[in-house]
Design a protein around this motif. Structure first.
Motif, short mmCIF file in Angstrom:
data_model
loop_
_atom_site.label_atom_id
_atom_site.label_comp_id
_atom_site.label_asym_id
_atom_site.label_seq_id
_atom_site.Cartn_x
_atom_site.Cartn_y
_atom_site.Cartn_z
N VAL A 158 0.84 -1.20 0.00
CA VAL A 158 0.00 0.00 0.00
C VAL A 158 0.88 1.25 0.00
CG1 VAL A 158 -1.65 1.34 1.36
CG2 VAL A 158 -1.94 -1.14 1.13
N GLU A 159 1.95 1.23 0.78
CA GLU A 159 2.88 2.36 0.82
C GLU A 159 3.50 2.61 -0.55
OE1 GLU A 159 7.27 3.47 2.69
OE2 GLU A 159 5.97 2.09 3.78
N VAL A 160 3.91 1.54 -1.22
CA VAL A 160 4.52 1.68 -2.55
C VAL A 160 3.54 2.30 -3.54
CG1 VAL A 160 5.39 0.38 -4.53
CG2 VAL A 160 6.18 -0.18 -2.23
N ALA A 161 2.27 1.92 -3.45
CA ALA A 161 1.28 2.39 -4.42
C ALA A 161 0.82 3.83 -4.13
CB ALA A 161 0.07 1.45 -4.43
N THR A 162 0.76 4.21 -2.85
CA THR A 162 0.20 5.52 -2.49
C THR A 162 1.24 6.52 -2.02
OG1 THR A 162 -0.18 4.83 -0.20
CG2 THR A 162 -1.96 4.44 -1.79
N SER A 163 2.47 6.06 -1.75
CA SER A 163 3.56 6.90 -1.19
C SER A 163 3.24 7.36 0.23
CB SER A 163 3.83 8.12 -2.08
OG SER A 163 4.27 7.71 -3.36
N ILE A 164 2.32 6.67 0.89
CA ILE A 164 2.01 6.97 2.30
C ILE A 164 2.74 5.94 3.16
CG2 ILE A 164 0.20 7.20 4.04
CD1 ILE A 164 -1.77 7.76 1.75
N PRO A 165 3.70 6.36 4.00
CA PRO A 165 4.45 5.41 4.83
C PRO A 165 3.53 4.57 5.71
CG PRO A 165 5.47 7.58 4.90
CD PRO A 165 4.16 7.76 4.20
N THR A 166 3.96 3.36 5.99
CA THR A 166 3.13 2.43 6.76
C THR A 166 2.76 3.00 8.14
OG1 THR A 166 5.12 1.30 7.56
CG2 THR A 166 4.05 0.40 5.60
N ASP A 167 3.69 3.71 8.79
CA ASP A 167 3.39 4.24 10.11
C ASP A 167 2.55 5.51 10.05
OD1 ASP A 167 5.36 5.79 9.01
OD2 ASP A 167 6.66 5.83 10.77
N GLU A 168 2.24 5.98 8.83
CA GLU A 168 1.38 7.15 8.67
C GLU A 168 0.02 6.76 8.10
OE1 GLU A 168 1.91 10.26 9.60
OE2 GLU A 168 3.81 9.67 10.51
N GLN A 169 -0.23 5.47 7.99
CA GLN A 169 -1.49 5.00 7.41
C GLN A 169 -2.55 4.75 8.50
OE1 GLN A 169 -0.80 1.50 5.03
NE2 GLN A 169 0.95 2.41 3.97
N VAL A 170 -3.77 5.17 8.20
CA VAL A 170 -4.92 4.79 9.01
C VAL A 170 -5.67 3.73 8.21
CG1 VAL A 170 -7.08 5.54 10.08
CG2 VAL A 170 -5.10 7.09 10.03
N THR A 171 -5.70 2.52 8.73
CA THR A 171 -6.32 1.41 8.01
C THR A 171 -7.79 1.30 8.39
OG1 THR A 171 -4.21 0.21 8.01
CG2 THR A 171 -6.21 -1.05 7.51
N TRP A 172 -8.66 1.49 7.41
CA TRP A 172 -10.10 1.39 7.64
C TRP A 172 -10.63 -0.02 7.38
CZ3 TRP A 172 -11.40 5.51 10.19
CH2 TRP A 172 -10.81 6.74 9.91
N TRP A 173 -10.02 -0.68 6.39
CA TRP A 173 -10.51 -2.02 6.06
C TRP A 173 -9.43 -2.76 5.29
CZ3 TRP A 173 -11.72 -4.84 1.57
CH2 TRP A 173 -12.52 -6.00 1.79
N PHE A 174 -9.37 -4.07 5.53
CA PHE A 174 -8.47 -4.95 4.78
C PHE A 174 -9.21 -6.26 4.55
CE2 PHE A 174 -3.87 -3.61 4.75
CZ PHE A 174 -3.54 -4.24 3.56
N GLY A 175 -9.23 -6.72 3.31
CA GLY A 175 -9.95 -7.96 3.03
C GLY A 175 -9.54 -8.58 1.71
N ARG A 176 -10.17 -9.71 1.40
CA ARG A 176 -9.88 -10.42 0.17
C ARG A 176 -10.56 -9.73 -1.01
NH1 ARG A 176 -7.56 -15.31 1.26
NH2 ARG A 176 -7.77 -16.05 3.43
N ALA A 177 -9.93 -9.86 -2.15
CA ALA A 177 -10.50 -9.32 -3.40
C ALA A 177 -10.42 -10.37 -4.50
CB ALA A 177 -9.76 -8.06 -3.82
N GLY A 178 -10.46 -11.65 -4.09
CA GLY A 178 -10.34 -12.74 -5.05
C GLY A 178 -9.22 -13.68 -4.64
N ASP A 179 -8.93 -14.65 -5.51
CA ASP A 179 -7.89 -15.64 -5.23
C ASP A 179 -6.52 -14.97 -5.26
OD1 ASP A 179 -6.65 -18.03 -4.75
OD2 ASP A 179 -6.51 -18.53 -6.90
N GLN A 180 -5.80 -15.03 -4.15
CA GLN A 180 -4.48 -14.43 -4.01
C GLN A 180 -4.51 -12.92 -4.32
OE1 GLN A 180 -1.62 -15.95 -2.79
NE2 GLN A 180 -2.97 -17.66 -2.35
#
Length: 222
Positions: A158-180
């Motif tokens: 997520v950091e690589v895609a958005t340039s937002i460092p991991t320790d600066e991220q507020v995670t609202w949701w994480f889940g599956r989006a298909g196989d792998q």
């Protein structure tokens, strides 16, 4: 006349003898006084002379010990300070190196804006991001345990895609989006009105690879 001469002679001898006796007495007294003085000088004078010398030696020894100890302690403190400074500098260099690498990677990534069928998407783009790498072994199993390596690697994607460092991220949701495949909805801590949805997929032995970033109009998970 002879008797008179004899009497004078005896008298003279007596006076001479008495004079000699007095002289011997005075000499004895003086000798005794001298002996007492000499003994006093030897006993008391010798101790007084030796004592300061001993004290001086002790003071010198104490001073030498202090001089020997203080530089060592001072040097140890300086070494610890220098070590801490070096560690801080290394950490700063590592952070700067990671940021430079991230900037270089971002510069080499080509982003393409794409259409979205979701009415809640303000804009969407794809990029030619590389897989982030992994420490995990195959076969890979997706897990959303926040203490897992898989979770940490997904956050890195997520950091690589958005340039937002991991320790600066507020995670609202994480889940599956298909196989792998996985999907994350996050915001930067500095501006939680901005919401991004990142889609990623697992590349065998190479780790998670971001494939799509969508900026949302409203945060559906807030």
């Amino acid at each position: 006349m002879a008797d008179e001469f004899g009497r004078i002679t005896r008298k003279d001898r007596f006076e001479k003898k008495r004079t000699n006796t007095k002289a011997i007495t005075w000499l004895s007294i003086l000798g005794g006084v001298l002996v007492v003085v000499v003994i006093s000088l030897i006993v008391f004078g010798g101790d007084d002379q030796d004592a300061p010398v001993a004290n001086d030696d002790e003071e010198n020894n104490d001073t030498e010990e202090i001089q020997d100890e203080d530089p060592d302690e001072h040097t140890l403190a300086e070494d610890q300070d220098e070590l801490e400074v070096e560690e801080d500098e290394l950490q700063v260099e590592e952070i700067e190196t990671e940021e430079e690498e991230q900037e270089q990677n971002n510069e080499s990534v080509q982003l393409n804006e794409v259409e979205s069928d979701d009415d809640n998407v303000r804009s969407a783009y794809e990029g030619n991001w590389d897989p982030i790498g992994t420490e995990q072994e195959e076969p890979h199993t997706t897990t959303f345990d926040k203490d897992s390596v898989d979770w940490q690697e997904m956050m890195k994607a997520v950091e690589v895609a958005t340039s937002i460092p991991t320790d600066e991220q507020v995670t609202w949701w994480f889940g599956r989006a298909g196989d792998q495949r996985a999907e994350a909805t996050i915001s930067p801590k500095s501006n939680q009105d901005e919401t991004y949805r990142v889609t990623m997929e697992w590349v065998e032995e190479q780790g998670w690879q971001p494939v799509l970033v969508e900026e949302l109009i409203e945060n559906e998970h807030q």
